[in-house]
Design a protein around this motif. Structure first.
Motif, PDB file in Angstrom:
ATOM      1  N   ALA A 184       0.848  -1.171   0.000  1.00  0.00           N
ATOM      2  CA  ALA A 184       0.000   0.000   0.000  1.00  0.00           C
ATOM      3  C   ALA A 184       0.887   1.225   0.000  1.00  0.00           C
ATOM      4  O   ALA A 184       1.899   1.270   0.677  1.00  0.00           O
ATOM      5  CB  ALA A 184      -0.871  -0.007   1.241  1.00  0.00           C
ATOM      6  N   GLY A 185       0.538   2.210  -0.749  1.00  0.00           N
ATOM      7  CA  GLY A 185       1.392   3.390  -0.801  1.00  0.00           C
ATOM      8  C   GLY A 185       0.570   4.650  -0.908  1.00  0.00           C
ATOM      9  O   GLY A 185      -0.602   4.619  -1.202  1.00  0.00           O
ATOM     10  N   GLY A 186       1.222   5.721  -0.655  1.00  0.00           N
ATOM     11  CA  GLY A 186       0.511   6.990  -0.641  1.00  0.00           C
ATOM     12  C   GLY A 186       0.513   7.689  -1.977  1.00  0.00           C
ATOM     13  O   GLY A 186       0.099   8.836  -2.069  1.00  0.00           O
ATOM     14  N   GLY A 187       0.993   7.024  -2.990  1.00  0.00           N
ATOM     15  CA  GLY A 187       1.181   7.690  -4.267  1.00  0.00           C
ATOM     16  C   GLY A 187      -0.099   8.011  -5.001  1.00  0.00           C
ATOM     17  O   GLY A 187      -0.279   9.121  -5.478  1.00  0.00           O
ATOM     18  N   TYR A 188      -0.999   7.073  -5.064  1.00  0.00           N
ATOM     19  CA  TYR A 188      -2.127   7.367  -5.947  1.00  0.00           C
ATOM     20  C   TYR A 188      -3.419   7.613  -5.187  1.00  0.00           C
ATOM     21  O   TYR A 188      -4.323   8.244  -5.683  1.00  0.00           O
ATOM     22  CB  TYR A 188      -2.269   6.289  -7.018  1.00  0.00           C
ATOM     23  CG  TYR A 188      -3.163   5.088  -6.765  1.00  0.00           C
ATOM     24  CD1 TYR A 188      -3.730   4.814  -5.519  1.00  0.00           C
ATOM     25  CD2 TYR A 188      -3.447   4.222  -7.819  1.00  0.00           C
ATOM     26  CE1 TYR A 188      -4.547   3.716  -5.346  1.00  0.00           C
ATOM     27  CE2 TYR A 188      -4.246   3.128  -7.631  1.00  0.00           C
ATOM     28  CZ  TYR A 188      -4.796   2.879  -6.407  1.00  0.00           C
ATOM     29  OH  TYR A 188      -5.581   1.795  -6.234  1.00  0.00           O
ATOM     30  N   GLY A 189      -3.499   7.106  -3.957  1.00  0.00           N
ATOM     31  CA  GLY A 189      -4.723   7.313  -3.193  1.00  0.00           C
ATOM     32  C   GLY A 189      -4.666   8.640  -2.450  1.00  0.00           C
ATOM     33  O   GLY A 189      -3.605   9.208  -2.252  1.00  0.00           O
ATOM     34  N   HIS A 190      -5.821   9.077  -2.088  1.00  0.00           N
ATOM     35  CA  HIS A 190      -5.838  10.349  -1.349  1.00  0.00           C
ATOM     36  C   HIS A 190      -5.444  10.120   0.102  1.00  0.00           C
ATOM     37  O   HIS A 190      -5.581   9.025   0.643  1.00  0.00           O
ATOM     38  CB  HIS A 190      -7.234  10.969  -1.421  1.00  0.00           C
ATOM     39  CG  HIS A 190      -8.285  10.114  -0.772  1.00  0.00           C
ATOM     40  ND1 HIS A 190      -8.993   9.164  -1.465  1.00  0.00           N
ATOM     41  CD2 HIS A 190      -8.726  10.068   0.510  1.00  0.00           C
ATOM     42  CE1 HIS A 190      -9.838   8.554  -0.631  1.00  0.00           C
ATOM     43  NE2 HIS A 190      -9.691   9.086   0.566  1.00  0.00           N
ATOM     44  N   LYS A 191      -4.972  11.144   0.715  1.00  0.00           N
ATOM     45  CA  LYS A 191      -4.572  11.060   2.118  1.00  0.00           C
ATOM     46  C   LYS A 191      -5.810  11.282   2.977  1.00  0.00           C
ATOM     47  O   LYS A 191      -6.575  12.221   2.742  1.00  0.00           O
ATOM     48  CB  LYS A 191      -3.502  12.123   2.395  1.00  0.00           C
ATOM     49  CG  LYS A 191      -2.824  11.960   3.723  1.00  0.00           C
ATOM     50  CD  LYS A 191      -1.724  12.991   3.907  1.00  0.00           C
ATOM     51  CE  LYS A 191      -0.393  12.481   3.449  1.00  0.00           C
ATOM     52  NZ  LYS A 191       0.719  13.366   3.798  1.00  0.00           N
TER      53      LYS A 191
END
Lengths: 425, 237
Positions: A184-191
């Motif tokens: 899971a990464g913060g690149g494409y999903g919203h924070k």
């Protein structure tokens, strides 16, 4: 002649023919190292993956690829198969065949470290009944109960993110390929707007879950509730949705099931065979099946390694043969001085075998170092910790090489021991 | 130099013949020596044209080659090249000097001598003392740590002589020891051989075709070139 002198002569010959010695040692080291590295990689990976799967007796998830379910749930790799309704977990908890069922929810992450929503049931997991709990708190406390937005970091997640007890962080939605593998990464999903407070750090489990960030499952549901974002603004409106609808939205990615017995495990498996939208997998079996699929490739690689070893052995024997032939004059001289033929054979054999032994030991070390480097990389990217103790199987290929080389060296030495007096002029 | 009237010969040769079988089946007769008796402390030069069997004779005397016919008695006992103990006998009883290939190339001069001493069963300390003494006497003390490749031909031959006499063997064989040396070195090496073998009362047998060397030896054995025989045993013209 004393054995020590024979050894001294053999070693001096090896030193004075440095290039030939280097050739024999390096060819042997390359072959032995290749064989050792391949064996260690296959074995280490197998053991590492099996060890990582050990805490998971059974996993229930959405219908789809069992490999994907295991990869996602056990190794925290790849994207989740899909979700299943929470009711399945409740039903399994109530099932007489089940000791406990721990739900797992995936989909969020913090800086590439997967956020795992779960319940205190997961603290019941033990690798063996006599073992302590699989997950133990190392610092602080667990996050289930006192307040909602609390998190416990896996040992590795804590070490690598630098988060400590009392720190806060915001997770992101989505699963992307990060520098640490599929996670899971913060690149494409919203924070997400909500902030988690770190309340504890787990002891290491020497597996993929060292990279996990544990949060209460209910918080994940809350964050992903489409109405939740507007709760503050439209508080009254949000509560207009009934309890039934809320329950309908509650889903889990997988359920970790601990059956009461083997019979119960197989009975549960049979029950799930009829399900159209769910599956039950035995993670250990799935890993083994995965390896049996990969086994064909492994067998091919083994064949290549043995073929390379055979070619290397022939090359080494040729070098030893010609090297021995080039020393015909010295052997003849030693024979005239009174060295018997069997001692001449012994000296030549010792030369070949010493070089082969040095190459084999060097290969063993290089193979271990190479495999260790790959393991370190693998461990860093997946937290699977492959490690194998020194076993006789690991030494098999180098030992075969050494014995065959030694026998060949003996044959070359015997052949070369026929002293030709005319060579002394 | 010489034998006392009642002393038994160290070496006795009776009806010695040797021939080599050639690839085409014919036999090459290379040596014929009907009789020879030699005593401790004697020095013999073996002369003859190329192919007369000088080197073969030395190989037979060192128990490296078994003669086709005849008998060689050393100290009253028959030599057998094929006997398992022949190498041990050679280590104890024979010192050998070749024309050029004399020293182990990967070892220093001193190490060459010490290895020979060990093969011959000389205790390490005694071998070291004797080796240093010989090298000093032969003017090679300063070269003792050099490998043979760093030595001149004359120095190598002197080192080879030292190695051959290190254990004071009863028999010293020298195969064309001066063939690759200039006249001055040839004389020096010959003198050394004669002197050192005389001191240790070794029987020295040197194969040579050098007239100057022959003259320095008290006894001379002449070998003649022999005939080649065809498969039926007839002389090849």
């Amino acid at each position: 002649m004393k054995g020590f002198t024979a050894l001294r002569i053999a070693l001096r010959h090896l030193r004075s023919r440095a290039f030939q010695t280097f050739s024999v040692v390096s060819i042997t080291a390359f072959s032995a190292g290749l064989a050792v590295a391949l064996f260690l990689l296959a074995q280490g990976l197998r053991l590492g993956l099996i060890r990582a799967a050990e805490p998971f007796d059974l996993i229930v998830g959405a219908k789809g690829s069992p490999y994907q379910l295991v990869l996602n749930t056990v190794f925290l790799q790849d994207v989740p198969v899909g979700n299943i309704p929470w009711e399945n977990c409740a039903a399994l908890s109530d099932d007489a065949r089940v000791g406990f069922a721990a739900p797992l929810g995936f989909g969020d992450s913090y800086r590439g470290y997967p956020v795992v929503g779960t319940t205190p049931d997961i603290l019941n997991v033990r690798v063996r009944a006599s073992d302590p709990p699989w997950l133990r708190i190392g610092e602080g406390r667990w996050c289930f109960g006192e307040s909602e937005f609390e998190a416990v970091l896996g040992a590795r997640a804590a070490a690598e993110t630098g988060l400590r007890v009392g720190d806060v962080f915001q997770s992101s939605h989505g699963v992307v390929q990060s520098s640490h593998g599929l996670a899971a990464g913060g690149g494409y999903g919203h924070k997400h707007e909500e902030k988690y407070r770190v309340v504890g750090i787990a002891e290491t489990v020497h597996g993929p879950y060292d990279r996990a960030i544990f949060v209460p499952l209910g918080v994940l549901w809350k964050i992903h509730d489409p109405h939740h974002a507007h709760e503050d603004e439209e508080d009254g409106h949000a509560h207009e949705h009934g309890e039934a609808e809320e329950a309908h939205d509650r889903e889990v990615t997988a359920i970790l099931v601990h059956p009461k017995s083997y019979t119960d495990a197989y009975s549960l498996a049979v029950s799930f065979q009829r399900s159209a939208d769910k599956q039950l997998v035995f993670p250990a079996q799935t890993v083994v099946r995965l390896f049996s699929l990969m086994g064909r490739g492994e067998a091919f690689l083994s064949a290549v390694v043995w073929a390379v070893g055979g070619c290397a052995l022939l090359t080494v024997l040729l070098v030893l043969y010609w090297s021995g032939a080039a020393r015909g004059r010295e052997r003849a001289l030693l024979h005239v001085l009174g060295v018997p033929r069997r001692t001449l054979v012994f000296i030549s054999w010792l030369e070949g075998t010493a070089a082969l032994l040095a190459g084999t030991l060097l290969g063993e070390l290089a193979g271990r170092a190479g495999a260790g480097a790959v393991f370190a990389l693998l461990s860093r990217t997946t937290a699977v910790t492959p490690a194998v103790p020194l076993t006789w199987q690991e030494c098999l290929a180098p030992a075969v090489f050494l014995c065959a080389g030694s026998l060949g060296s003996l044959a070359a030495a015997w052949n070369g021991s026929r002293t030709h007096m005319e060579r002394l002029g | 130099m010489g034998q006392s009237p009642r002393e038994a010969p160290l070496l006795e040769i009776r009806s010695l013949r040797h021939e080599y079988r050639q690839p085409d089946g014919s036999r090459l007769r290379v040596l014929r020596l009907d009789s020879l008796r030699a005593f401790r402390g004697e020095a013999l030069a073996v002369a003859g044209p190329s192919g007369s069997g000088k080197t073969t004779l030395l190989h037979i005397l060192a128990a490296l080659v078994q003669p086709s016919e005849g008998e060689v008695l050393f100290d009253g006992r028959s030599l057998r090249a094929s006997h398992p103990s022949s190498a041990r006998w050679r280590a104890l009883s024979v010192g050998y000097v070749f024309q050029d290939v004399n020293l182990l190339p990967d070892f220093s001069v001193l190490e060459n001598l010490l290895i020979a001493g060990e093969i011959s069963g000389v205790p390490r300390a005694a071998a070291q003392e004797r080796a240093l003494s010989l090298l000093r006497r032969l003017g090679l003390e300063g070269r003792r740590h050099n490998r043979p490749a760093k030595l001149s031909l004359g120095e190598r031959q002197r080192a080879a002589v030292a190695r051959a006499v290190l254990h004071a063997p009863p028999l010293v064989l020298a195969d064309e020891p001066t063939a690759s040396l200039d006249a001055e070195n040839a004389r020096a090496v010959t003198d050394l051989l004669l002197e050192l073998c005389g001191e240790s009362r070794s029987l020295l047998i040197a194969a040579t075709h050098d007239e100057a060397v022959k003259k320095r030896f008290p006894r001379l054995v002449e070998l003649n070139k022999l005939a080649e025989l065809n498969k039926e045993g007839r002389i090849v013209p």
